[in-house]
Scaffold this active site. Structure first.
Site, PDB file in Angstrom:
ATOM      1  N   HIS A  62      -6.653  32.134  -0.021  1.00  0.00           N
ATOM      2  CA  HIS A  62      -5.493  32.976   0.617  1.00  0.00           C
ATOM      3  C   HIS A  62      -4.929  33.794  -0.494  1.00  0.00           C
ATOM      4  O   HIS A  62      -4.861  34.958  -0.582  1.00  0.00           O
ATOM      5  CB  HIS A  62      -4.471  31.946   1.111  1.00  0.00           C
ATOM      6  CG  HIS A  62      -4.826  31.335   2.322  1.00  0.00           C
ATOM      7  ND1 HIS A  62      -4.394  29.980   2.511  1.00  0.00           N
ATOM      8  CD2 HIS A  62      -5.470  31.600   3.600  1.00  0.00           C
ATOM      9  CE1 HIS A  62      -4.878  29.465   3.716  1.00  0.00           C
ATOM     10  NE2 HIS A  62      -5.654  30.445   4.292  1.00  0.00           N
ATOM     11  N   LYS A  94      -5.030  25.667  17.059  1.00  0.00           N
ATOM     12  CA  LYS A  94      -4.695  24.477  16.190  1.00  0.00           C
ATOM     13  C   LYS A  94      -3.679  23.508  16.692  1.00  0.00           C
ATOM     14  O   LYS A  94      -2.736  23.871  17.365  1.00  0.00           O
ATOM     15  CB  LYS A  94      -4.496  25.188  14.769  1.00  0.00           C
ATOM     16  CG  LYS A  94      -5.615  25.920  13.977  1.00  0.00           C
ATOM     17  CD  LYS A  94      -5.366  26.278  12.724  1.00  0.00           C
ATOM     18  CE  LYS A  94      -6.559  26.830  12.057  1.00  0.00           C
ATOM     19  NZ  LYS A  94      -6.257  27.602  10.732  1.00  0.00           N
ATOM     20  N   ARG A 154     -15.383  34.179   4.776  1.00  0.00           N
ATOM     21  CA  ARG A 154     -15.863  33.313   3.851  1.00  0.00           C
ATOM     22  C   ARG A 154     -17.588  33.234   3.910  1.00  0.00           C
ATOM     23  O   ARG A 154     -18.114  33.327   3.231  1.00  0.00           O
ATOM     24  CB  ARG A 154     -15.296  31.606   3.919  1.00  0.00           C
ATOM     25  CG  ARG A 154     -14.011  31.599   3.517  1.00  0.00           C
ATOM     26  CD  ARG A 154     -13.346  30.482   3.993  1.00  0.00           C
ATOM     27  NE  ARG A 154     -13.384  30.413   5.297  1.00  0.00           N
ATOM     28  CZ  ARG A 154     -12.402  29.726   5.981  1.00  0.00           C
ATOM     29  NH1 ARG A 154     -11.748  28.524   5.249  1.00  0.00           N
ATOM     30  NH2 ARG A 154     -12.366  29.831   7.251  1.00  0.00           N
ATOM     31  N   SER A 211      -7.738  25.348   4.442  1.00  0.00           N
ATOM     32  CA  SER A 211      -6.364  24.423   4.279  1.00  0.00           C
ATOM     33  C   SER A 211      -6.786  23.148   5.043  1.00  0.00           C
ATOM     34  O   SER A 211      -6.515  22.127   4.539  1.00  0.00           O
ATOM     35  CB  SER A 211      -5.362  25.116   5.435  1.00  0.00           C
ATOM     36  OG  SER A 211      -4.919  26.467   4.860  1.00  0.00           O
TER      37      SER A 211
END
Ligand code: PNS
Length: 163
Positions: free
Chosen positions: A17, A41, A91, A129
């Protein structure tokens, strides 16, 4: 003034990040790092306040970066702040489909919203994360994954020292 928003759950912020935020700060006049909410989430490990404090701690050397939170649609937040750009890190191909869908939905909700994707640095391709939380919860070494300023906060929450 070109204002960009870097949105995310940031639960917690990682070196991946931070790399995206730093690079965005060089491309835009002002960058708002936005702690926002991903309804897909589960409950966050860190509170919104804790997540914001961690981001502030690692970005306070960047003059054009501010930190905020918003529990609503990103498209509405952009309009509220006069921001035109959403910056996201990509990514891998696996990120692409979801991010592409988000970018199109945000554009549909607010035509002024342009999503800019920055390619994640090679060394952060695997980083998320969730990976950080998993490793920390087993007492593993996360020093290569998170900024040093927030290392202990994350470690102590996920793997508190035994009495
Ligand atoms: O770090 P994440 O969880 O991948 O970030 C996703 C996030 C929080 C940026 C995304 O879920 C989001 O934009 N949430 C705000 C609500 C919203 O606008 N959702 C619809 C987007 S099409």
């Amino acid at each position: 003034m070109k204002i960009a928003v870097c949105p995310g759950s940031f639960d917690p912020i990682t070196l991946g990040h931070l790399d995206i935020i730093e690079r965005a700060s060089k491309l835009f006049d002002k960058v708002i790092v936005l702690v926002s909410f991903n309804r897909n989430k589960n409950r966050a490990v860190f509170s919104t306040k804790e997540r914001m404090e961690m981001i502030i701690a690692v970005t306070n050397n960047m003059d054009n970066v501010v930190v905020d939170c918003y529990d609503g649609l990103l498209a509405d937040y952009l309009q509220l702040r006069g921001a035109e750009v959403i910056v996201k890190g990509l990514r891998a191909v696996s990120d692409f489909e979801y991010e592409f869908q988000m970018a199109l939905a945000n554009k549909k909700l607010y035509n002024g919203a342009e999503t800019v994707f920055l390619t994640t640095a090679g060394e952060n391709m695997f980083l998320s994360s969730s990976v950080v939380k998993e490793i920390a919860s087993f007492g593993g070494d996360i020093s290569g994954f998170v900024p040093p300023e927030v290392h202990d906060v994350i470690k102590n929450r996920l793997c508190p020292p035994q009495e």
